[in-house]
Scaffold this motif. Structure first.
Motif, PDB file in Angstrom:
ATOM      1  N   LEU A 190     -14.014  -1.192 -34.193  1.00 32.86           N
ATOM      2  CA  LEU A 190     -13.809   0.245 -34.363  1.00 32.86           C
ATOM      3  C   LEU A 190     -12.588   0.717 -33.580  1.00 32.86           C
ATOM      4  CD1 LEU A 190     -17.473   1.601 -34.223  1.00 32.86           C
ATOM      5  CD2 LEU A 190     -15.957   1.529 -36.215  1.00 32.86           C
ATOM      6  N   PHE A 191     -12.351   0.122 -32.431  1.00 36.65           N
ATOM      7  CA  PHE A 191     -11.187   0.487 -31.627  1.00 36.65           C
ATOM      8  C   PHE A 191      -9.912   0.255 -32.435  1.00 36.65           C
ATOM      9  CE2 PHE A 191     -10.120   1.236 -27.073  1.00 36.65           C
ATOM     10  CZ  PHE A 191      -8.745   1.142 -27.143  1.00 36.65           C
ATOM     11  N   LYS A 192      -9.832  -0.880 -33.112  1.00 33.39           N
ATOM     12  CA  LYS A 192      -8.649  -1.179 -33.926  1.00 33.39           C
ATOM     13  C   LYS A 192      -8.550  -0.243 -35.133  1.00 33.39           C
ATOM     14  CE  LYS A 192      -7.908  -6.071 -32.842  1.00 33.39           C
ATOM     15  NZ  LYS A 192      -7.577  -7.379 -33.409  1.00 33.39           N
ATOM     16  N   LEU A 193      -9.675   0.000 -35.792  1.00 33.22           N
ATOM     17  CA  LEU A 193      -9.657   0.871 -36.962  1.00 33.22           C
ATOM     18  C   LEU A 193      -9.276   2.295 -36.580  1.00 33.22           C
ATOM     19  CD1 LEU A 193     -12.839  -0.437 -38.804  1.00 33.22           C
ATOM     20  CD2 LEU A 193     -10.476  -0.641 -39.608  1.00 33.22           C
ATOM     21  N   ARG A 194      -9.765   2.760 -35.455  1.00 36.60           N
ATOM     22  CA  ARG A 194      -9.441   4.117 -35.007  1.00 36.60           C
ATOM     23  C   ARG A 194      -7.970   4.215 -34.607  1.00 36.60           C
ATOM     24  NH1 ARG A 194     -13.885   5.996 -30.748  1.00 36.60           N
ATOM     25  NH2 ARG A 194     -12.970   8.073 -31.144  1.00 36.60           N
TER      26      ARG A 194
END
Length: 465
Positions: free
Chosen positions: A192-196
């Motif tokens: 999620l960190f990368k997607l955000r």
């Protein structure tokens, strides 16, 4: 017979964490008498560069005054709170929003162009955050070396779920503070960190900044940026770490792990130590050193909590606290300070303090330089992570048995701090692990190995007359 080599041009942002390793390396070359050394950075660091002159001089090239928007030291209190908030992603996002300023980067690029026109460097040595300098080197075909004062994975791991990366799939993204391997929940957080991060650049407001960047790059004749371009196009990457301080992965051959970039010690002349800090250290039996870098801004409540930490250690340990003068008005009245606490706005050399045998533990914000330097001298750590990369260093320090991290870094709970300090000081395994990794850092060669590697590059080979 051969002609003299053309200059080496060092380029760095003015932040101490980025600048200091390059100052050490340039100073090593100056001591060796290497000619034609140039150092480009912002005007306030002129004196630091000029002090490097030894067997040869280092020519200072000014890039003008510091742009406050790009300098963490001069950010407003509101921005400081945003970039140091408890949410690691929101803090990461705030740093991107604050520092991604194509107009200001372009201005530094133009100023650096003038320097390059004047000195015509054969090689550039660039701090890894100075993107404008990397752009210039690539645009002009100047070979360059990248300086990395962080863990190697910090520059070898993509923030995008689809971008190229030198680390394996599922490796913790920089600034996340996640361990490796991870639990299922942590893997989801990492994803999620990368997607955000990707979504951040799809935001309409950021889209305007991207458009401005594209316009400026076209005007300057620069190619579109790519996440790993700075690594891929570099002749070499000098990283101030060792494999023992990062999670295991295959490190590219061009990335040289050299340990902390430490100058010859003692750095300070005791005759110039007006405060007598080093003599005071000699007279103690056990010292806790507290130093939180140049960016940390403590509140009155946090200062009071740290004074209470010293009070609770009284009778067991002395405490040396490097607290900037501009924050000392937050202290309680002098008569209320515990007798085991010594406060200094400046120490003649933090490296000399860390090297001192009476210093038993380093209480730090966990920045790249401080983290590596503490361990270089075999000191275990207690970490109050400040922002971005500090969380990554903190989790590795914990996993490798050299440090403990505060439970709630944004707060300073005296009970938590004293507990962590007591555990690190009382368990000899922390010191053993720190000394083992410190030995690995010293064996990696630091400034001397870095200088040898630079001077061996084809770009600096003398050409026939």
């Amino acid at each position: 017979m051969s002609t003299a080599q053309r200059p080496i041009l060092f380029v760095s942002l003015p932040e101490s964490g980025l600048l200091n390793p390059l100052l050490v390396l340039a100073g090593e070359l100056a001591r060796r008498g290497v000619p034609d050394l140039w150092f480009a950075t912002d005007e306030p660091r002129r004196a630091d560069v000029q002090r490097l002159a030894a067997a040869s001089a280092v020519e200072f090239a000014s890039l003008g005054e510091v742009f406050s928007e790009l300098s963490a030291v001069s950010w407003t209190d509101e921005v400081y709170r945003e970039v140091t908030q408890s949410s690691r992603f929101k803090a990461h996002r705030a740093v991107i929003r604050q520092s991604y300023r194509p107009d200001l980067q372009a201005e530094k690029y133009r100023r650096l162009e003038t320097v390059a026109d004047k000195c015509e460097p054969a090689l550039m040595v660039i701090d890894c955050v100075a993107g404008y300098a990397v752009d210039l080197a690539i645009a002009r075909g100047i070979p360059y070396v990248l300086s990395v004062p962080f863990l190697p994975s910090n520059v070898l791991t993509s923030h995008s779920p689809f971008g190229p990366s030198y680390t394996p799939k599922g490796f913790p993204v920089p600034h996340s503070g996640l361990p490796f391997p991870m639990s299922p929940a942590q893997r989801l957080t990492n994803r999620l960190f990368k997607l955000r991060t990707l979504a951040l650049f799809l935001n309409p407001a950021m889209g305007k900044v991207l458009s401005e960047d594209a316009r400026i790059r076209k005007e300057l004749g620069l190619p579109s940026p790519s996440p790993m371009t700075r690594i891929d196009r570099a002749e070499m990457v000098l990283c101030n770490s060792v494999p023992e301080l990062d999670y295991r992965f295959d490190i590219p051959a061009k990335v040289k792990l050299l340990g902390a970039m430490v100058p010859p010690l003692p750095k300070a002349d005791r005759a110039e130590d007006d405060g007598g800090v080093l003599d005071w250290l000699d007279a103690q039996s056990s010292v806790v050193y507290m130093g939180f870098g140049t960016i940390t801004r403590l509140t009155r409540e946090q200062v009071a909590a740290l004074v209470e930490v010293a009070r609770r250690l009284e009778g067991r340990h002395q405490v040396l606290w490097k607290l900037p003068v501009e924050q000392q008005h937050l202290l309680p009245p002098r008569e209320e300070l515990p007798g085991n606490l010594r406060i200094e706005g400046w120490v003649p050399s933090q490296l000399d303090v860390l090297a001192h045998p009476k210093v038993e533990v380093f209480f730090t914000h966990g920045g790249g330089n401080g983290f590596h330097e503490g361990v270089y001298f075999g000191k275990p750590l207690v970490v109050r992570p400040l922002w971005v990369d500090c969380f990554d260093q903190a989790v590795r320090g914990r996993d490798f048995g050299i440090s403990l991290t505060l439970d709630r870094p944004q707060e300073v709970d005296p009970a938590d701090v004293v507990d962590k300090l007591t555990r690190v000081l009382g368990d000899p395994s922390f010191r053993r692990n720190a000394e083992r990794i410190g030995e690995a850092q010293r064996a990696a060669g630091g400034r001397t190995a870095a200088a040898d590697l630079l001077l061996g590059l084809p770009a600096l080979a003398a050409t026939p007359a």
